[in-house]
Design a protein around this motif. Structure first.
Motif, PDB file in Angstrom:
ATOM      1  N   UNK A 218       0.843  -1.190   0.000  1.00 39.88           N
ATOM      2  CA  UNK A 218       0.000   0.000   0.000  1.00 39.88           C
ATOM      3  C   UNK A 218       0.886   1.251   0.000  1.00 39.88           C
ATOM      4  N   UNK A 219       0.491   2.244  -0.749  1.00 37.52           N
ATOM      5  CA  UNK A 219       1.286   3.465  -0.840  1.00 37.52           C
ATOM      6  C   UNK A 219       1.152   4.304   0.434  1.00 37.52           C
ATOM      7  N   UNK A 220       2.227   5.019   0.760  1.00 39.90           N
ATOM      8  CA  UNK A 220       2.234   5.944   1.878  1.00 39.90           C
ATOM      9  C   UNK A 220       1.747   7.296   1.393  1.00 39.90           C
ATOM     10  N   UNK A 221       0.826   7.911   2.135  1.00 42.29           N
ATOM     11  CA  UNK A 221       0.327   9.238   1.775  1.00 42.29           C
ATOM     12  C   UNK A 221       0.671  10.213   2.891  1.00 42.29           C
ATOM     13  N   UNK A 222       0.873  11.468   2.525  1.00 37.17           N
ATOM     14  CA  UNK A 222       1.235  12.500   3.489  1.00 37.17           C
ATOM     15  C   UNK A 222       0.023  12.830   4.352  1.00 37.17           C
ATOM     16  N   UNK A 223       0.217  12.842   5.666  1.00 41.98           N
ATOM     17  CA  UNK A 223      -0.870  13.169   6.583  1.00 41.98           C
ATOM     18  C   UNK A 223      -1.316  14.617   6.367  1.00 41.98           C
ATOM     19  N   UNK A 224      -2.582  14.806   6.134  1.00 45.04           N
ATOM     20  CA  UNK A 224      -3.117  16.138   5.915  1.00 45.04           C
ATOM     21  C   UNK A 224      -3.485  16.421   4.477  1.00 45.04           C
ATOM     22  N   UNK A 225      -2.662  15.932   3.533  1.00 46.95           N
ATOM     23  CA  UNK A 225      -2.933  16.158   2.102  1.00 46.95           C
ATOM     24  C   UNK A 225      -3.360  14.888   1.381  1.00 46.95           C
ATOM     25  N   UNK A 226      -3.050  13.714   1.972  1.00 50.39           N
ATOM     26  CA  UNK A 226      -3.364  12.413   1.364  1.00 50.39           C
ATOM     27  C   UNK A 226      -2.697  12.249  -0.007  1.00 50.39           C
ATOM     28  N   UNK A 227      -1.573  12.909  -0.189  1.00 47.26           N
ATOM     29  CA  UNK A 227      -0.836  12.801  -1.454  1.00 47.26           C
ATOM     30  C   UNK A 227       0.136  11.622  -1.378  1.00 47.26           C
ATOM     31  N   UNK A 228       0.073  10.674  -2.333  1.00 46.21           N
ATOM     32  CA  UNK A 228       1.034   9.566  -2.340  1.00 46.21           C
ATOM     33  C   UNK A 228       2.464  10.086  -2.453  1.00 46.21           C
ATOM     34  N   UNK A 229       3.371   9.435  -1.755  1.00 54.41           N
ATOM     35  CA  UNK A 229       4.737   9.927  -1.638  1.00 54.41           C
ATOM     36  C   UNK A 229       5.683   9.107  -2.511  1.00 54.41           C
ATOM     37  N   UNK A 230       6.407   9.802  -3.388  1.00 57.22           N
ATOM     38  CA  UNK A 230       7.421   9.159  -4.215  1.00 57.22           C
ATOM     39  C   UNK A 230       8.779   9.231  -3.527  1.00 57.22           C
ATOM     40  N   UNK A 231       9.670   8.340  -3.959  1.00 57.08           N
ATOM     41  CA  UNK A 231      11.023   8.360  -3.407  1.00 57.08           C
ATOM     42  C   UNK A 231      11.709   9.679  -3.754  1.00 57.08           C
ATOM     43  N   UNK A 232      11.461  10.180  -4.952  1.00 62.91           N
ATOM     44  CA  UNK A 232      12.070  11.448  -5.377  1.00 62.91           C
ATOM     45  C   UNK A 232      11.552  12.638  -4.575  1.00 62.91           C
ATOM     46  N   UNK A 233      10.358  12.516  -4.006  1.00 64.44           N
ATOM     47  CA  UNK A 233       9.810  13.600  -3.178  1.00 64.44           C
ATOM     48  C   UNK A 233      10.450  13.646  -1.800  1.00 64.44           C
TER      49      UNK A 233
END
Length: 370
Positions: A218-233
């Motif tokens: 399952x992908x990790x999402x940023x708490x608050x924005x629910x944006x999936x997190x890439x390694x490059x991010x």
């Protein structure tokens, strides 16, 4: 000493400014004045004239009224705690916390206040106010002393009115009874025990669902924005961010979102690869130093949300438990008994994903006893 001086010290008279001077050895005129009014409800019965029976009956009814108010407030406290506060989440929810605190605190304060006022009026209006002298003697009391104590005790009980005024005795016991039960009712807030609930978080359900769809995790999402997190991010060493499993806001019922978030909340750290020391059997749980740990402190469950970039230490601000992020978040200082649980990570299509749930229970160590 001259005759003039002798005459001056034996009397009092007006001074040069017209005021009367007090002569040494004469009693103070203040002793002749009453400091409390006879009709003052707070004046002790032994001060001034003794109250008549009608006034004492009136004071007795006032005291009993305050005791009844204390009883009603205590019963209201218990009733609100068991009944109304349990509805719609009650005090265990977020929306009604302020209301619960207001009513519970107000009712308990009213009960103690009414009880204190009643006892104070009882002592000051219905008990005599005479000086009591206690002499110091040997620790071991003889029979005469024991008999004197018994006599004094019975006299005090008689003087207090506890034996001859049944209305006060009964209302006092009535007011005190619910206060004794209140601590037992409050034991409700200590439970229920979580039992096995903290051994699994929403990460397990999310990973299982993702794998059923043919994904690695399952992908990790940023708490608050629910944006999936890439390694490059998340490529800057020393960074820290709070993440959650993707879909937790949409898949979990609304009344359980806060609970599931609290258990699944995770901190993602980027530690320089040359300083990272993976634990045995966890060599593949990180991504070039990107590692994930539970944000819930293993001491009493506070958020371990502080990170020192220079030392790579994770700190809990509540009780200063400190964990080493470079070595599987082991405890290096403070009262925490075990490391922060670690979340296995991998990369899929450039995104950071979790491949399983935590392998240890999250939260305080003492819950593991359940």
């Amino acid at each position: 000493m001259s005759d003039d001086n002798k005459e001056t010290t034996g009397r009092s008279g007006p001074g040069e400014d017209g005021r009367r001077e007090r002569v040494i050895g004469t009693p103070s005129p203040a002793r002749e004045k009453a400091l409390l009014a006879e009709d003052d409800i707070s004046a002790p019965a032994g001060v001034g004239e003794q109250l008549d029976e009608a006034s004492m009956k009136r004071a007795e009814r006032i005291v009993a009224t305050f005791f009844l108010i204390a009883f009603a407030a205590s019963v209201g406290f218990i009733a609100y705690f068991i009944g109304w506060s349990g509805r719609d989440g009650g005090m265990h929810g977020v929306t009604r916390t302020r209301e619960s605190n207001f009513w519970l605190g107000g009712l308990m304060a009213l009960s103690f206040l009414a009880l204190a006022i009643g006892v104070t009026i009882w002592v000051r209006r219905l008990m005599t106010s005479k000086p009591i002298v206690q002499e110091r003697h040997e620790m071991a009391a003889d029979e005469e002393t024991k008999a004197a104590f018994t006599e004094d005790f019975l006299e005090g009980a008689q003087d207090s009115g506890i034996t001859k005024r049944p209305l006060l005795r009964r209302t006092l016991l009535l007011a005190a009874a619910p206060l004794g039960l209140a601590p037992l009712v409050l034991l409700r807030d200590l439970g229920p025990l979580p039992e096995k609930r903290l051994r699994h978080t929403y990460w397990a359900e999310a990973v299982e669902k993702a794998k059923s769809e043919g994904k690695k995790g399952v992908r990790l999402v940023v708490d608050g924005t629910n944006k999936p997190l890439k390694v490059s991010d998340f490529a800057s060493p020393g960074s820290m961010i709070t993440v959650l499993p993707e879909g937790i806001e949409e898949e979990v019922p609304e009344d359980q979102v806060l609970t599931q978030n609290a258990k699944a909340v995770t901190i993602l750290l980027n530690i320089p690869a040359d300083q990272f020391k993976p634990a045995k059997g966890r060599e593949n749980w990180h991504i070039n130093g990107i590692v994930a740990y539970s944000k819930v402190c293993t001491h009493v469950g506070c958020p371990a949300a502080l990170y020192e970039q220079t030392t790579h230490h994770i700190l809990c601000p509540c009780h200063q438990s400190t964990f080493d992020a470079t070595e599987a978040a082991k405890v290096i200082f403070g009262p925490a008994a075990r490391p922060l649980p670690q979340l296995p990570l991998a990369v899929e299509d450039g995104y950071i994903v979790a491949t399983s749930d935590y392998h240890e229970p999250v939260g305080p160590s003492f819950w593991e006893r359940g």
